[in-house]
Design an enzyme around this catalytic site. Structure first.
Site, PDB file in Angstrom:
ATOM      1  N   GLU A 157       4.777 -45.157  16.913  1.00 45.50           N
ATOM      2  CA  GLU A 157       4.718 -43.828  17.526  1.00 45.50           C
ATOM      3  C   GLU A 157       3.915 -43.870  18.809  1.00 45.50           C
ATOM      4  O   GLU A 157       4.258 -43.210  19.806  1.00 45.50           O
ATOM      5  CB  GLU A 157       4.103 -42.825  16.538  1.00 45.50           C
ATOM      6  CG  GLU A 157       4.126 -41.371  16.999  1.00 45.50           C
ATOM      7  CD  GLU A 157       2.879 -40.943  17.756  1.00 45.50           C
ATOM      8  OE1 GLU A 157       2.823 -39.779  18.189  1.00 45.50           O
ATOM      9  OE2 GLU A 157       1.954 -41.762  17.936  1.00 45.50           O
ATOM     10  N   ASP A 181       1.429 -35.945  11.557  1.00 43.32           N
ATOM     11  CA  ASP A 181       0.479 -36.804  12.262  1.00 43.32           C
ATOM     12  C   ASP A 181      -0.925 -36.348  11.858  1.00 43.32           C
ATOM     13  O   ASP A 181      -1.118 -35.832  10.761  1.00 43.32           O
ATOM     14  CB  ASP A 181       0.715 -36.715  13.770  1.00 43.32           C
ATOM     15  CG  ASP A 181       0.100 -37.886  14.540  1.00 43.32           C
ATOM     16  OD1 ASP A 181      -0.676 -38.657  13.957  1.00 43.32           O
ATOM     17  OD2 ASP A 181       0.385 -38.025  15.738  1.00 43.32           O
ATOM     18  N   ASN A 232       5.122 -36.365  19.790  1.00 41.53           N
ATOM     19  CA  ASN A 232       5.042 -36.697  18.378  1.00 41.53           C
ATOM     20  C   ASN A 232       6.432 -36.858  17.788  1.00 41.53           C
ATOM     21  O   ASN A 232       7.432 -36.547  18.425  1.00 41.53           O
ATOM     22  CB  ASN A 232       4.234 -35.643  17.621  1.00 41.53           C
ATOM     23  CG  ASN A 232       3.222 -36.282  16.679  1.00 41.53           C
ATOM     24  OD1 ASN A 232       3.606 -36.948  15.725  1.00 41.53           O
ATOM     25  ND2 ASN A 232       1.943 -36.097  16.948  1.00 41.53           N
ATOM     26  N   SER A 250      21.285 -12.837  38.714  1.00 40.11           N
ATOM     27  CA  SER A 250      21.148 -11.785  37.706  1.00 40.11           C
ATOM     28  C   SER A 250      20.923 -12.402  36.323  1.00 40.11           C
ATOM     29  O   SER A 250      21.550 -13.408  35.974  1.00 40.11           O
ATOM     30  CB  SER A 250      22.403 -10.907  37.669  1.00 40.11           C
ATOM     31  OG  SER A 250      22.346 -10.007  36.581  1.00 40.11           O
ATOM     32  N   ASP A 304      24.370 -22.921   4.866  1.00 42.44           N
ATOM     33  CA  ASP A 304      24.830 -23.771   5.967  1.00 42.44           C
ATOM     34  C   ASP A 304      24.701 -23.053   7.304  1.00 42.44           C
ATOM     35  O   ASP A 304      24.362 -23.670   8.324  1.00 42.44           O
ATOM     36  CB  ASP A 304      26.277 -24.206   5.736  1.00 42.44           C
ATOM     37  CG  ASP A 304      26.393 -25.366   4.756  1.00 42.44           C
ATOM     38  OD1 ASP A 304      25.337 -25.872   4.308  1.00 42.44           O
ATOM     39  OD2 ASP A 304      27.525 -25.771   4.436  1.00 42.44           O
ATOM     40  N   HIS A 308      17.944 -29.420  23.620  1.00 45.84           N
ATOM     41  CA  HIS A 308      17.710 -28.068  23.112  1.00 45.84           C
ATOM     42  C   HIS A 308      17.574 -27.126  24.303  1.00 45.84           C
ATOM     43  O   HIS A 308      16.722 -27.317  25.156  1.00 45.84           O
ATOM     44  CB  HIS A 308      16.439 -28.052  22.261  1.00 45.84           C
ATOM     45  CG  HIS A 308      16.392 -26.961  21.240  1.00 45.84           C
ATOM     46  ND1 HIS A 308      16.445 -25.621  21.570  1.00 45.84           N
ATOM     47  CD2 HIS A 308      16.291 -27.007  19.885  1.00 45.84           C
ATOM     48  CE1 HIS A 308      16.376 -24.903  20.463  1.00 45.84           C
ATOM     49  NE2 HIS A 308      16.287 -25.710  19.422  1.00 45.84           N
TER      50      HIS A 308
END
Length: 752
Positions: free
Chosen positions: A426, A455, A521, A630, A668, A691
């Site tokens: 890590e 962590d 992390n 806009s 789901d 994302h």
């Protein structure tokens, strides 16, 4: 190789299921009219197998009661006897130990999962250091080669000296420029306002505020040819507290290690996007992802004093550039007066090497929904002893595994499968978790319910700190109301009560603060790339009164077991509380009949984020009007999402939980909602951050940013050479965000 479908211990796990399948086959052979009844029996009646005739609340109470502070203390002691640097024999031995103990605890399957990744180490025969040289090239000062060992650890070998992992080799020399925290705004101040160029200079910056990899990237963009990092007392020394071993402050010779990569979620620099296994294609080192191009080295503040005390050039622009050393903090470049002929020289000889790392993956198979995975993971590798980072977290994971194993031995399995992970490497760029997730990405995208990160359990002992997706807000609030606060003055009160009073939300009145997920992390790949709902919890300091960055001994040799026992958590009550929070999150996610996700909390968050990014854009009202920018479409999409989420929650309240088909459908929809915010094309220049609602800040990997595509497009837009192109990019990012929110809303509509 980890395989969630392996049939070890299948007699115990699937005996009941196989009996019903045989009956079901016979029934289906006779008539199809019994199919629905069979499914009902499959999903509902075998619930006793998961609970052993114990209620959900009773089983959770039993699980939490099994968690013991003394066990966590014992595990922490065991995990901190020697250094566990990634890629070393010590860390491999610890992996095997954890593997064997998890099997003893009762997990169904425990495996070592290995990858061959690029790591970085200092050269043992040619140590790294910084020197001051005179006009003849003679060294008149050199920085320390190592830290003084803490008491009781004098004879421990394999302590890696302080270094910046992945720094290239080099011996640049030149004038020094002080750049404060090396943030984007610090370089703007130097270059735009003070007219000081860093081109061809060696820069020195103090740790804090932002991720060190961002600091190095900024220095490279400014044209620096080398970078020195140090921990200033203003950021790593709390007044009235002694330095270690007499207190928890950083001694003058203490140094923070750490990687200086800019991977942006790529994983192994040689195999970006794909697992670094035996069959992987590897880029040449010259084409590796995220490696710095200038030498970098960390030092302690005693050595920094020597480098900064004779700096010339202008005074610091304001008080925010002054630290806690007895130096003027002049910016430079170069030294003043009689010292003006002296230069700074770096001596960096670290090397990179493809090295094998090992994750430990444990599986506790679900009784009713074995194809739905709840993951608890934390890393095992440490820069040295890892008393806080990571072993305070690894010890908690160990105890949570033991508690779940105890329940399993009593015949009480979770409803869904739980995966436990001890990640490697890590500290070298989240490599262990990223490579494993890359290898199993298709499976995880199809079956992953949630990821809980584990962590460091503590970074202070003041109050709880939580970062998570809005889907988990209600889950965290509800379970903390059931747990007792460990804080003094809150005896008999809930953890929620102390958390709310000590860390109130700046956005939602009467609620505790929950922060956005950034990075730095192991949740990164699960949340930012795969869209699996994620969260983490730990105990933290009082950020209002304790202004230091992180905890002072972070990533130093002084981060020991004794540090925790003497100064942070003598009774391990805070570790136990964190174990209860993390464990309860996993328990609820794995056992609740309806997934404990709240899509309406997401709707509230989206409204807040849309308002925030709009307000940022309105700092440029004339340009907004001129380029016809806009946000109406985004606000409309957010309103649609809010309406659909409300209707979804209403249907959820009316759901017949005895109907397995409807239950599965709605679960789901909840599970895949986070995935709906993923754009496969990723963010501009950062394809592995996918994302659209959350991403690590482009200017500080540790911090989370909402609507990051729009935010980055607006950042410093007034200085863009091509204004029309810049504002068109803002328009494009608004369009992408609008589509994504609207598409996510569609996934919550009633299934036709």
């Amino acid at each position: 190789m980890w395989n969630a479908l392996q049939d070890r211990d299948s007699a115990e796990v699937l005996g009941h299921r196989q009996r019903w399948l045989r009956v079901g086959t016979l029934v289906l052979a006779l008539t199809g009219t019994f199919l629905i009844g069979f499914l009902f029996g499959w999903f509902i009646k075998p619930s006793n197998e998961a609970t052993g005739n114990v209620s959900h609340s009773g089983m959770k109470k039993e699980f939490l009661h099994e968690l013991k502070a003394e066990n966590i203390k014992k595990f922490l002691y065991n995990f901190t006897r020697t250094p566990h640097l990634a890629g070393t024999q010590n860390n491999f031995e610890l992996a095997k130990q954890i593997h064997d103990q998890w099997k003893e605890f009762g997990l169904d399957l425990v495996e070592l999962s290995h990858y061959d990744v690029l790591l970085s180490y200092p050269n043992k025969t040619h140590p790294n250091y910084i020197s001051i040289i005179n006009e003849d090239g003679n060294e008149i000062f050199k920085t320390s080669l190592s830290e003084q060992p803490p008491p009781g650890y004098e004879n421990i070998s394999d302590v890696v000296p302080p270094y910046s992992a992945f720094s290239p080799q080099g011996t640049p020399e030149g004038d020094l420029v002080y750049v404060n925290y090396a943030r984007t705004e610090d370089f703007f101040k130097l270059e735009r306002e003070m007219k000081i160029s860093c081109s061809g200079k060696i820069v020195i910056a103090r740790y804090g505020k932002v991720f060190r990899g961002n600091m190095v990237k900024n220095a490279q963009l400014a044209g620096a040819k080398g970078m020195i990092l140090y921990s200033d007392p203003a950021d790593y020394f709390v007044p009235a507290v002694k330095s270690y071993p007499d207190g928890w402050n950083l001694p003058g010779g203490g140094v923070q290690r750490g990687n200086v990569l800019n991977l942006n979620g790529a994983g192994d620099p040689l195999t970006p996007g794909y697992p670094a296994n035996e069959h992987a294609y590897r880029h040449e080192l010259t084409n590796a992802v995220g490696l710095p191009s200038i030498p970098v080295h960390p030092i302690g503040y005693d050595d920094a004093q020597k480098l900064l005390e004779h700096m010339g050039g202008p005074a610091p622009p304001d008080s925010s550039w002054k630290g806690g050393l007895k130096v003027p903090y002049n910016v430079g470049p170069g030294f003043a007066g009689n010292f003006s002929t002296q230069k700074v020289k770096m001596h960096i000889h670290s090397y990179t090497k493809v090295t094998r790392i090992y994750n430990v993956i444990g599986t506790l198979k679900g009784a009713l929904e074995p194809d739905r995975y709840v993951i608890l993971g934390g890393h095992r590798d440490a820069w040295v002893f890892g008393g806080i980072d990571p072993q305070s977290g690894a010890a908690v994971v160990h105890e949570i595994v033991r508690s779940f194993g105890t329940l399993k031995k009593k015949g009480r399995r979770p409803r869904r499968t739980i995966l436990f992970a001890s990640w490697d490497a890590e500290e070298f760029g989240l490599l262990g978790s990223t490579e494993w997730a890359e290898e199993h990405s298709r499976l995880l995208q199809e079956r992953g319910v949630a990821y809980i990160n584990a962590d460091s359990s503590i970074e202070g002992n003041y109050t709880l700190r939580v970062d998570c997706t809005p889907l988990m807000y209600s889950l965290v609030y509800n379970l903390t109301k059931e747990l007792q606060s460990p804080d003094e003055g809150f005896e008999g009160k809930s953890l929620y009560d102390s958390w709310k009073e000590k860390s109130p939300s700046p956005e939602f009145i009467g609620m505790p603060r929950i922060s956005k997920l950034g990075s730095g992390n192991d949740f990164e790949v699960f949340f930012q790339r795969l869209g699996i709902a994620s969260g983490r919890a730990r105990y933290t300091k009082n950020w209002k009164t304790n202004k230091v960055s992180s905890y002072p001994l972070y990533h130093s040799v002084y981060e020991t077991y004794e540090l925790v026992v003497k100064f942070y958590d003598p009774t391990f009550k805070y570790h136990l509380t964190v174990a209860q929070v993390r464990g309860a999150m996993v328990f609820e996610l794995a056992n609740s009949i309806v997934l404990p996700f709240d899509c309406q909390s997401y709707a509230v968050a989206l409204k807040k984020y849309a308002d925030t990014i709009y307000n940022i854009s309105m700092k440029h009202p004339q340009e907004m009007k001129a380029y016809m920018i806009s946000f109406d479409s985004l606000f409309s999409a957010v309103n649609n999402f809010t309406d659909v989420a409300s209707k979804f929650n209403q249907r959820l309240q009316e759901l017949d939980k005895s109907n397995p088909i409807l239950l599965r459908i709605m679960n789901d929809q909840l599970m895949y909602l986070e995935r709906a915010f993923i754009d496969p094309l990723g963010l501009p220049g950062r394809p592995f951050y996918r994302h659209i609602i959350y991403a690590p800040s482009s200017h500080n990997k540790y911090a989370g940013e909402s609507f990051p595509g729009i935010y980055d497009a607006l950042f410093d837009i007034s200085s863009k050479v091509n204004a029309s192109k810049a504002w068109n990019e803002v328009k494009r990012q608004i369009s992408i965000a609008t589509f994504t929110v609207q598409a996510a809303a569609e996934t919550l509509r009633e299934v036709a």
